[in-house]
Design a protein around this motif. Structure first.
Motif, PDB file in Angstrom:
ATOM      1  N   VAL A  54       0.849  -1.202   0.000  1.00 37.93           N
ATOM      2  CA  VAL A  54       0.000   0.000   0.000  1.00 37.93           C
ATOM      3  C   VAL A  54       0.876   1.240   0.000  1.00 37.93           C
ATOM      4  CG1 VAL A  54      -1.731   1.306   1.307  1.00 37.93           C
ATOM      5  CG2 VAL A  54      -1.888  -1.196   1.156  1.00 37.93           C
ATOM      6  N   LEU A  55       1.907   1.233   0.817  1.00 38.28           N
ATOM      7  CA  LEU A  55       2.827   2.366   0.872  1.00 38.28           C
ATOM      8  C   LEU A  55       3.488   2.589  -0.484  1.00 38.28           C
ATOM      9  CD1 LEU A  55       4.271   4.542   2.508  1.00 38.28           C
ATOM     10  CD2 LEU A  55       5.949   2.803   3.156  1.00 38.28           C
ATOM     11  N   GLU A  56       3.960   1.514  -1.119  1.00 33.09           N
ATOM     12  CA  GLU A  56       4.602   1.628  -2.427  1.00 33.09           C
ATOM     13  C   GLU A  56       3.634   2.187  -3.468  1.00 33.09           C
ATOM     14  OE1 GLU A  56       6.101  -2.293  -3.163  1.00 33.09           O
ATOM     15  OE2 GLU A  56       7.777  -2.041  -1.766  1.00 33.09           O
ATOM     16  N   PHE A  57       2.365   1.788  -3.399  1.00 31.49           N
ATOM     17  CA  PHE A  57       1.368   2.289  -4.337  1.00 31.49           C
ATOM     18  C   PHE A  57       1.275   3.815  -4.270  1.00 31.49           C
ATOM     19  CE2 PHE A  57      -2.984   3.811  -4.967  1.00 31.49           C
ATOM     20  CZ  PHE A  57      -3.205   3.439  -6.282  1.00 31.49           C
ATOM     21  N   PHE A  58       1.207   4.354  -3.060  1.00 35.45           N
ATOM     22  CA  PHE A  58       1.088   5.806  -2.916  1.00 35.45           C
ATOM     23  C   PHE A  58       2.398   6.518  -3.238  1.00 35.45           C
ATOM     24  CE2 PHE A  58      -2.684   4.564  -0.504  1.00 35.45           C
ATOM     25  CZ  PHE A  58      -3.602   5.493  -0.952  1.00 35.45           C
ATOM     26  N   GLY A  61       3.488   7.543  -7.053  1.00 33.40           N
ATOM     27  CA  GLY A  61       3.018   8.792  -7.649  1.00 33.40           C
ATOM     28  C   GLY A  61       3.949   9.962  -7.410  1.00 33.40           C
ATOM     29  N   GLY A  62       5.054   9.733  -6.684  1.00 33.02           N
ATOM     30  CA  GLY A  62       6.018  10.796  -6.437  1.00 33.02           C
ATOM     31  C   GLY A  62       5.662  11.631  -5.221  1.00 33.02           C
ATOM     32  N   PRO A  63       6.237  12.839  -5.160  1.00 36.44           N
ATOM     33  CA  PRO A  63       5.995  13.713  -4.020  1.00 36.44           C
ATOM     34  C   PRO A  63       4.496  13.956  -3.804  1.00 36.44           C
ATOM     35  CG  PRO A  63       7.748  14.599  -5.373  1.00 36.44           C
ATOM     36  CD  PRO A  63       7.158  13.445  -6.130  1.00 36.44           C
ATOM     37  N   GLY A  64       4.122  14.106  -2.547  1.00 39.81           N
ATOM     38  CA  GLY A  64       2.719  14.309  -2.212  1.00 39.81           C
ATOM     39  C   GLY A  64       2.020  13.022  -1.807  1.00 39.81           C
ATOM     40  N   TRP A  65       2.795  11.937  -1.654  1.00 39.66           N
ATOM     41  CA  TRP A  65       2.174  10.650  -1.341  1.00 39.66           C
ATOM     42  C   TRP A  65       1.474  10.670   0.009  1.00 39.66           C
ATOM     43  CZ3 TRP A  65       3.959   8.007   2.921  1.00 39.66           C
ATOM     44  CH2 TRP A  65       5.223   8.344   3.404  1.00 39.66           C
ATOM     45  N   GLN A  66       1.994  11.446   0.961  1.00 41.21           N
ATOM     46  CA  GLN A  66       1.339  11.524   2.268  1.00 41.21           C
ATOM     47  C   GLN A  66      -0.018  12.222   2.145  1.00 41.21           C
ATOM     48  OE1 GLN A  66       4.651  13.444   4.168  1.00 41.21           O
ATOM     49  NE2 GLN A  66       5.108  11.611   5.384  1.00 41.21           N
ATOM     50  N   ASP A  67      -0.073  13.254   1.310  1.00 40.41           N
ATOM     51  CA  ASP A  67      -1.352  13.943   1.083  1.00 40.41           C
ATOM     52  C   ASP A  67      -2.357  13.012   0.408  1.00 40.41           C
ATOM     53  OD1 ASP A  67      -0.475  16.356   2.201  1.00 40.41           O
ATOM     54  OD2 ASP A  67       0.372  17.032   0.287  1.00 40.41           O
ATOM     55  N   ARG A  68      -1.859  12.172  -0.514  1.00 38.22           N
ATOM     56  CA  ARG A  68      -2.757  11.227  -1.183  1.00 38.22           C
ATOM     57  C   ARG A  68      -3.300  10.179  -0.206  1.00 38.22           C
ATOM     58  NH1 ARG A  68       1.142  12.154  -5.094  1.00 38.22           N
ATOM     59  NH2 ARG A  68       2.301  10.244  -4.649  1.00 38.22           N
ATOM     60  N   ILE A  69      -2.447   9.720   0.706  1.00 33.58           N
ATOM     61  CA  ILE A  69      -2.922   8.783   1.728  1.00 33.58           C
ATOM     62  C   ILE A  69      -3.957   9.470   2.606  1.00 33.58           C
ATOM     63  CG2 ILE A  69      -2.264   7.534   3.832  1.00 33.58           C
ATOM     64  CD1 ILE A  69       0.364   6.822   2.481  1.00 33.58           C
ATOM     65  N   ASN A  70      -3.696  10.703   2.985  1.00 37.76           N
ATOM     66  CA  ASN A  70      -4.635  11.461   3.816  1.00 37.76           C
ATOM     67  C   ASN A  70      -5.977  11.608   3.106  1.00 37.76           C
ATOM     68  OD1 ASN A  70      -5.132  12.912   6.275  1.00 37.76           O
ATOM     69  ND2 ASN A  70      -5.049  14.807   5.075  1.00 37.76           N
ATOM     70  N   GLU A  71      -5.936  11.916   1.838  1.00 38.38           N
ATOM     71  CA  GLU A  71      -7.181  12.079   1.067  1.00 38.38           C
ATOM     72  C   GLU A  71      -7.936  10.759   0.968  1.00 38.38           C
ATOM     73  OE1 GLU A  71     -10.235  13.943  -0.553  1.00 38.38           O
ATOM     74  OE2 GLU A  71      -8.439  14.953   0.232  1.00 38.38           O
ATOM     75  N   ALA A  72      -7.217   9.658   0.765  1.00 36.85           N
ATOM     76  CA  ALA A  72      -7.863   8.339   0.703  1.00 36.85           C
ATOM     77  C   ALA A  72      -8.512   7.989   2.044  1.00 36.85           C
ATOM     78  CB  ALA A  72      -6.851   7.265   0.299  1.00 36.85           C
ATOM     79  N   LEU A  73      -7.847   8.347   3.145  1.00 39.51           N
ATOM     80  CA  LEU A  73      -8.412   8.086   4.464  1.00 39.51           C
ATOM     81  C   LEU A  73      -9.638   8.954   4.720  1.00 39.51           C
ATOM     82  CD1 LEU A  73      -5.126   7.732   6.538  1.00 39.51           C
ATOM     83  CD2 LEU A  73      -6.754   5.918   5.973  1.00 39.51           C
ATOM     84  N   ARG A  74      -9.587  10.201   4.253  1.00 38.09           N
ATOM     85  CA  ARG A  74     -10.757  11.085   4.407  1.00 38.09           C
ATOM     86  C   ARG A  74     -11.958  10.503   3.653  1.00 38.09           C
ATOM     87  NH1 ARG A  74     -10.989  15.837   6.104  1.00 38.09           N
ATOM     88  NH2 ARG A  74      -9.235  17.038   6.825  1.00 38.09           N
ATOM     89  N   LYS A  75     -11.700  10.044   2.438  1.00 39.45           N
ATOM     90  CA  LYS A  75     -12.778   9.463   1.617  1.00 39.45           C
ATOM     91  C   LYS A  75     -13.346   8.222   2.296  1.00 39.45           C
ATOM     92  CE  LYS A  75     -13.712   7.987  -3.118  1.00 39.45           C
ATOM     93  NZ  LYS A  75     -13.136   7.754  -4.448  1.00 39.45           N
TER      94      LYS A  75
END
Length: 79
Positions: A54-58, A61-75
């Protein structure tokens, strides 16, 4: 004074007294401070264990992966 024979303290009595003294001192623990309402846009640093794939998947996508995880958790949380 002659009514009761004087007995030396036993280990059990000392232990009981020590435990009572400890409870007396530690029983009055201050309440934790009230949790403040979260301010929008402020992030809290935590430790989170995520499966490697899961970590590798995010991260792919390059920089911003923590924001993408945060957005997925919000959803997922419906927010």
């Amino acid at each position: 004074m002659a009514d009761q024979p004087r007995r030396p303290r036993t280990l059990g009595d000392a232990r009981t007294e020590a435990e009572a003294a400890f409870k007396k001192v530690t029983a009055k623990v201050a309440a934790p401070p009230p949790k403040q309402n979260a301010v929008p846009g402020v992030k809290e640093q935590i430790t989170l264990r995520i499966d490697q794939d899961v970590l590798e998947f995010f991260q792919e996508g390059g920089p911003g992966w923590q924001d993408r995880i945060n957005e997925a958790l919000r959803k997922a949380a419906g927010k």
